[in-house]
Every structure is written in C-alpha cells, then in structure tokens.
Design a protein around this motif. Sequence first.
Motif, short mmCIF file in Angstrom:
data_model
loop_
_atom_site.label_atom_id
_atom_site.label_comp_id
_atom_site.label_asym_id
_atom_site.label_seq_id
_atom_site.Cartn_x
_atom_site.Cartn_y
_atom_site.Cartn_z
N GLN A 73 52.35 61.25 26.42
CA GLN A 73 50.95 61.40 26.65
C GLN A 73 50.07 61.01 27.95
N GLY A 74 51.45 59.70 28.26
CA GLY A 74 50.81 58.84 29.57
C GLY A 74 51.72 58.28 30.32
N LEU A 75 50.94 57.46 31.10
CA LEU A 75 52.10 56.32 31.88
C LEU A 75 51.34 55.26 31.88
N LYS A 76 51.98 54.02 31.65
CA LYS A 76 51.35 52.89 32.05
C LYS A 76 52.05 52.32 32.90
N PHE A 77 51.24 52.00 34.69
CA PHE A 77 52.06 51.46 35.07
C PHE A 77 51.40 50.32 36.20
N SER A 78 53.05 49.97 36.07
CA SER A 78 52.27 47.96 35.89
C SER A 78 52.99 47.62 37.69
N ASP A 79 52.47 48.09 38.22
CA ASP A 79 53.23 48.13 39.78
C ASP A 79 52.27 48.29 41.20
N THR A 80 52.23 47.81 41.80
CA THR A 80 51.24 47.74 43.11
C THR A 80 51.57 48.73 43.98
N ASP A 81 52.58 50.06 44.09
CA ASP A 81 52.95 51.16 44.52
C ASP A 81 51.37 51.93 44.34
N PHE A 95 46.48 51.41 33.87
CA PHE A 95 47.13 50.92 35.57
C PHE A 95 47.24 49.91 35.01
N GLY A 96 48.17 48.71 35.19
CA GLY A 96 48.75 47.52 34.47
C GLY A 96 48.34 46.32 35.51
N VAL A 97 48.44 46.71 36.63
CA VAL A 97 48.05 45.05 37.54
C VAL A 97 46.31 44.90 37.89
N ASP A 98 45.53 44.11 36.52
CA ASP A 98 44.32 44.07 36.42
C ASP A 98 44.05 43.81 37.56
N GLU A 99 44.56 42.45 38.37
CA GLU A 99 43.81 42.43 40.00
C GLU A 99 43.41 43.49 40.42
N GLN A 100 44.10 43.90 40.53
CA GLN A 100 43.70 45.57 41.58
C GLN A 100 43.15 46.93 41.07
N LEU A 101 42.71 46.72 40.01
CA LEU A 101 42.61 47.41 38.95
C LEU A 101 41.35 48.40 39.53
N LEU A 102 40.29 47.69 40.08
CA LEU A 102 39.28 48.65 40.99
C LEU A 102 40.12 49.59 41.97
N SER A 103 41.28 49.72 43.04
CA SER A 103 41.80 50.76 43.90
C SER A 103 42.38 51.37 42.62
N ALA A 104 42.35 51.35 41.74
CA ALA A 104 43.31 53.14 40.30
C ALA A 104 42.24 53.17 40.34
N LEU A 105 41.18 52.94 40.18
CA LEU A 105 40.22 53.39 39.38
C LEU A 105 39.83 54.47 40.37
N VAL A 106 39.95 54.35 41.75
CA VAL A 106 39.47 55.27 43.19
C VAL A 106 40.50 56.14 42.18
N MET A 107 41.79 55.62 41.99
CA MET A 107 43.16 56.60 42.72
C MET A 107 43.41 57.52 41.60
N GLY A 108 42.00 57.31 40.84
CA GLY A 108 41.96 58.61 39.43
C GLY A 108 43.13 57.46 37.66
N GLY A 131 46.41 45.90 29.99
CA GLY A 131 46.59 44.61 30.92
C GLY A 131 47.28 42.86 29.47
N SER A 132 47.30 42.15 30.54
CA SER A 132 46.91 40.71 29.46
C SER A 132 46.06 40.03 29.41
N THR A 133 44.91 40.46 30.70
CA THR A 133 43.83 39.41 30.98
C THR A 133 43.00 40.51 30.50
N TYR A 134 43.35 41.39 29.92
CA TYR A 134 41.77 42.01 29.14
C TYR A 134 41.88 41.23 27.66
N ASN A 135 43.28 40.50 27.47
CA ASN A 135 42.27 39.32 26.29
C ASN A 135 41.13 38.54 26.54
N TYR A 136 41.27 38.64 27.36
CA TYR A 136 40.27 36.55 28.06
C TYR A 136 38.97 37.39 29.02
#
Length: 296
Positions: A170-178, A198-211, A217-222
């Motif tokens: 059903q999908g991919l959980k991608f925890s990488d910066t590539d 996407f699994g690199v929370d500090e770069q999520l916006l770039s990944a949103l642009v990419m689709g 992620g861990s930071t969505y806890n707080y």
Amino acid sequence: MAFPKKKLQGLVAATITPMTENGEINFSVIGQYVDYLVKEQGVKNIFVNGTTGEGLSLSVSERRQVAEEWVTKGKDKLDQVIIHVGALSLKESQELAQHAAEIGADGIAVIAPFFLKPWTKDILINFLKEVAAAAPALPFYYYHIPALTGVKIRAEELLDGILDKIPTFQGLKFSDTDLLDFGQCVDQNRQQQFAFLFGVDEQLLSALVMGATGAVGSTYNYLGKKTNQMLEAFEQKDFSLALNYQFCIQRFINFVVKLENSKLKVSKNQRTLPLGTTNFPFLHREDCLSRRTLNY
Ligand SMILES: CC(=O)N[C@@H]([C@@H](O)[C@H](O)[C@H](O)CO)[C@@H](O)CC(=O)C(=O)O
C-alpha cells in the motif's frame, strides 16, 4: 480482502513506548497518550514499535502487548494504527504480522533485515513477501531507513513491479534524505494509489513538493499541531507561510540535536504525560527530549 481502506495520509506519529523507571513498559499511560495525540496535536494515525518506539529493542512478547494496547486504546479515536513488525527473524516477523491482523490493526510495516542483509532487490522482496503473506488482509508498507539498516537498495528499484510480488503493498515509509530516490518512487508510480510517507520531519516541506502524501515521524508527537499548520498552508498553496512553519520546526529540531542528552530538560508547561526513560540501547537525542515527559 478487507482493504483498500481509507488511504493513509497526513501525519502519522511514530509513538514512543512508555516505560517505567525500572524499564518495564508502562501500559497505563497509553490511553492518555491517545487522547493527547488526538486532542492536543490533531494527529489521528500512529506507527507503533518503529524506531521511535524502540520496537527492535523489545521482546516479541512486549511488542505484541504494546501493539494490542495501542489498538485497544485507539479504537474509535484513531483513524489508523500501523504496526511495525520487522525483525531479523522471518518467523518472528510473520508472528507479529499475524498478530497485528488478529488484533485489528490497520496495516503493517517492515524494515529490511539489517544483520545478515539482503544484498539484492529480489532477496529483500522475497523476505517482505513472506512477511506480508502472513497477514494477507492487511495493507503492507515498506519502511525504508537505510541509515539505520545499512540496506542501501534504492526504494525506487524496490517498488518496480512490487504489486506482482506483494499484492497487499500500500505504500512506502521513506526515512531518508535522498529526494531523487523519493521523487522517482512517486513519479514512477503515479498510476498506483500508493501512500508515500516521508520520514525526515525537518525536510517534510521538500518532500511535499516532491509528492509525499503524508509523513511518519517522531516529532509529530509534540510538533503535530505545528506541522499540521504547515500541511494546511501547503494545501492552500501559501508556500511562504508553509516555509515559515518548516523553518520554525527546523529551529526546534536543530536546537534539540545540539543538546547533550545529559543536559536535556523538559519545558515548564504544567500538563504532562509521563513516558519514562528510554529502553536500552539508547535512542536519538531529540526523541529523548520528548520521551521523558510529553509536555503540552
Ligand atoms: C532516524 C529517525 O528516528 N527518524 C525519525 C524522524 O522522525 C526523526 O526523528 C526526525 O526527522 C528528527 O530528526 C522517523 O523517521 C522514525 C520513525 O518514523 C519511526 O520511529 O519509526
């Protein structure tokens, strides 16, 4: 087959496994934790027993109990509970997958085995296929986290023809910066309804642009509330506002990664959710900050 159910999208909190001071799992706070995520962070999907949840440092029996408690406490409150069932032993992984199905989880995810590693795509796919087959009615997600597994097989390569091998994929959980690899996963699978999480929370916006269709992620806890504001701004095509939110999130994460663990302090807010100390071996610094006590 009971799925495809509602597509997994938006934020998915990689849950922390609450511990007592003597290293036992503190099941008693999980109900409170669910309410906290939903009410305080606006997060209604969770990813249990993953990296943040220290799933691979728990025994199989503990993993089963943790999964069960989250499913039970999340019933009618959470949208989806995904259980990470990856393990070095195929049999353990299958047992956990089967158990996830029995308790009514919404999906399973698996990382690549990381000690005796698969060295080709086919070997990895065959391992994943055997696990997925143990829970044939559950959506299956591949959890790509090469920095921790050491398995560098590109996700784009893995996804090529994956439905022929794993019909429940059903999908991919991608925890990488590539982002080349991530972008190509999206681009080459446009005709599929896969979730790209996407699994690199500090770069999520770039990944949103990419689709990216969501994020785990861990930071969505707080930082769930703040990140939801970023998602909303992105959805509204207010990219400058979205960037402001991403920078704000980055400043926080940047601050935390610079802290020495011994100096970590929790904030001064009054309401807290006690999560205890980390399991052994020790995890990431930013998660340590959040796990001691979730403040809100
Ligand atoms: C290496 C790692 O733990 N990455 C985290 C991120 O959420 C990470 O903590 C965050 O981007 C801050 O660096 C997630 O990808 C892990 C995750 O989703 C999980 O706990 O399963």
